[in-house]
Write a protein that holds these residues in place. Structure first.
Motif, PDB file in Angstrom:
ATOM      1  N   VAL A 141      -4.993   5.668   8.778  1.00  0.00           N
ATOM      2  CA  VAL A 141      -4.691   4.559   7.863  1.00  0.00           C
ATOM      3  C   VAL A 141      -5.391   3.279   8.307  1.00  0.00           C
ATOM      4  O   VAL A 141      -4.997   2.192   7.899  1.00  0.00           O
ATOM      5  N   LEU A 166       1.165   5.096   0.574  1.00  0.00           N
ATOM      6  CA  LEU A 166       0.547   6.248   1.211  1.00  0.00           C
ATOM      7  C   LEU A 166       1.242   7.504   0.692  1.00  0.00           C
ATOM      8  O   LEU A 166       2.389   7.766   1.038  1.00  0.00           O
ATOM      9  N   ALA A 168       5.253   5.030   2.574  1.00  0.00           N
ATOM     10  CA  ALA A 168       4.881   6.439   2.506  1.00  0.00           C
ATOM     11  C   ALA A 168       5.816   7.174   1.553  1.00  0.00           C
ATOM     12  O   ALA A 168       7.031   6.946   1.548  1.00  0.00           O
ATOM     13  N   LEU A 228      -6.295   0.836   5.603  1.00  0.00           N
ATOM     14  CA  LEU A 228      -5.251   0.467   4.642  1.00  0.00           C
ATOM     15  C   LEU A 228      -4.578  -0.844   5.049  1.00  0.00           C
ATOM     16  O   LEU A 228      -4.343  -1.101   6.231  1.00  0.00           O
ATOM     17  N   GLU A 229      -4.285  -1.649   4.046  1.00  0.00           N
ATOM     18  CA  GLU A 229      -3.559  -2.894   4.275  1.00  0.00           C
ATOM     19  C   GLU A 229      -2.083  -2.597   4.516  1.00  0.00           C
ATOM     20  O   GLU A 229      -1.484  -1.746   3.855  1.00  0.00           O
ATOM     21  N   GLU A 230      -1.496  -3.304   5.475  1.00  0.00           N
ATOM     22  CA  GLU A 230      -0.058  -3.196   5.713  1.00  0.00           C
ATOM     23  C   GLU A 230       0.664  -4.299   4.935  1.00  0.00           C
ATOM     24  O   GLU A 230       0.062  -5.328   4.627  1.00  0.00           O
ATOM     25  N   ALA A 260       5.000   0.594   8.660  1.00  0.00           N
ATOM     26  CA  ALA A 260       5.161   1.614   7.627  1.00  0.00           C
ATOM     27  C   ALA A 260       6.636   1.921   7.422  1.00  0.00           C
ATOM     28  O   ALA A 260       7.425   1.904   8.369  1.00  0.00           O
ATOM     29  N   ILE A 288       2.857  -0.581   4.609  1.00  0.00           N
ATOM     30  CA  ILE A 288       2.592   0.710   3.979  1.00  0.00           C
ATOM     31  C   ILE A 288       3.928   1.359   3.610  1.00  0.00           C
ATOM     32  O   ILE A 288       4.870   1.367   4.405  1.00  0.00           O
ATOM     33  N   THR A 316       0.854  -1.185   0.000  1.00  0.00           N
ATOM     34  CA  THR A 316       0.000   0.000   0.000  1.00  0.00           C
ATOM     35  C   THR A 316       0.887   1.230   0.000  1.00  0.00           C
ATOM     36  O   THR A 316       1.763   1.381   0.855  1.00  0.00           O
TER      37      THR A 316
END
Length: 391
Positions: free
Chosen positions: A77, A36, A86, A80-82, A108, A84, A34
């Motif tokens: 978040v 971000l 950024a 949101l699927e981990e 993340a 992540i 994912t």
């Protein structure tokens, strides 16, 4: 080349980050991730990370600044699927978001150097081909642009160089004990600013373009080539093959059993026919492209290696990471190559992707009709190349 090394160094300070090279490997492997993106909406919509297995979500950095004061960064978040990844422009705002997320227990990481570092990533790999010279393929993962350095003895030629990364070809040639003698474009590019003139100004390389570029308004001095013309590099010979369709002047280049097809034939499709003349002239251009494919490329032996000018997410690299394929395999795999002429024209002019960003200004720059500085050139070409009709 624009120096962004300081930004890249700062972006990973004290934050769990991944380098652009690692991201490229993960994209090639199809890993689920994912993304971000903490840039503003207009920046995100203009250009963001895409690929098989990726889900890109935009949440502006301001919301993370607010969350730092009030708590609840992980709530931003929650859907949101981990893991992540950024990202931001330079890697600094996204590093701040990652620090807050990791404190809240979210898996993340930050893209070191941000989207600028991603755009600056350029990987050279030696192409395993039957050719009378060493061939290196340059891959810019952020856009799918491919270029080639051909070295024979103490001479070298580069095909479809990028201006933003022109110093790479000079350095690689020098590392191999060679000097650039030619810088060649297969056609007037609409998706990236050419490095042909830049290389000619900083080395003894002669700029080379298709002769049809003059009909499109070429405004700088260059050697022009037509069908059957040759370039001699050390002991190797490059032969121009006229393959109009994507543009009126498009050339491919043959080196032994390798054919550098520019934007005529890709691993996952063919060149789009509308970038030069627009939708009104696209059907006629598609017929020229069909003729080029059927009578200039597909009549060649199955063992011919096709080395394209671009690739997209739909293209599968070889095990060594390079993007090339046997012509026989493409003949079997791509439905567009077995269509009738009318069927081909219909497919090539239907459901086209958006035009490359800033294509008109890029074409003007590549013809020498508009002067753009280095920073502007870099900004103009950010994003996917969008030069293909997917099969």
């Amino acid at each position: 080349m624009i120096d962004r090394s300081d930004d890249a160094d700062r972006s990973g300070d004290g934050v769990d980050s991944i380098a652009p090279e690692e991201l490229a490997d993960r994209l090639r492997s199809g890993d689920e991730l994912t993304v971000l993106d903490v840039r503003d909406r207009d920046e995100f919509e203009r250009w963001h990370l895409e690929g098989e297995g990726l889900e890109a979500v935009q949440i502006p950095h301001m919301k993370f600044i607010q969350a730092e004061a009030t708590g609840g960064a992980d709530d931003l978040v929650a859907d949101l699927e981990e893991p992540i990844l950024a990202v931001c422009g330079h890697g600094e705002a996204s590093a701040h978001a990652v620090s807050l997320l990791r404190e809240a227990g979210v898996d993340a990481r930050n893209l070191a150097g941000g989207m600028d570092a991603w755009a600056d990533l350029y990987v050279a790999r030696e192409l395993d081909v039957d050719a009378p010279a060493t061939v290196l393929q340059y891959d810019r993962p952020s856009s799918g642009c491919l270029a080639y350095l051909i070295v024979s003895g103490d001479e070298a030629v580069v095909i479809d160089p990028l201006r933003a990364l022109a110093d790479r070809y000079v350095a690689t040639a020098a590392d191999r004990g060679a000097e650039l003698v030619y810088a060649v474009d297969t056609h007037v590019h609409a998706d990236h600013v050419s490095g042909v003139r830049d290389l000619a100004s900083r080395t003894d390389a002669e700029p080379v373009v298709p002769e049809g570029a003059r009909d499109r308004g070429l405004a700088f001095d260059a050697r022009t080539l037509g069908d059957g013309d040759e370039l001699h590099v050390g002991e190797a010979t490059l032969t121009a093959v006229a393959t109009p369709g994507h543009t009126t002047e498009s050339l491919s280049f043959r080196l032994g059993d390798v054919l550098f097809t520019g934007d005529t034939l890709f691993l996952e499709g063919v060149g789009r026919p509308d970038l030069e003349g627009g939708s009104e002239e696209a059907p006629a251009a598609a017929r020229r492209l069909y003729e080029s494919l059927q009578h200039r490329i597909l009549e060649r032996p199955d063992e011919t290696t096709i080395a394209p000018g671009h690739y997209s997410d739909a293209a599968d690299p070889r095990d060594d990471g390079t993007y090339a394929a046997r012509l026989g395999d493409l003949r079997d795999r791509l439905a567009a190559l077995s269509l009738s002429e009318d069927e081909f024209v219909d497919r090539a002019t239907s459901d086209l992707p958006p035009r490359p960003a800033n294509d008109e200004r890029i074409v003007a720059a590549n013809l020498g009709l508009e002067a753009v500085d280095e920073e502007t050139a870099f900004e103009l070409e950010l994003g996917p190349n969008n030069c293909a009709v997917a099969d």
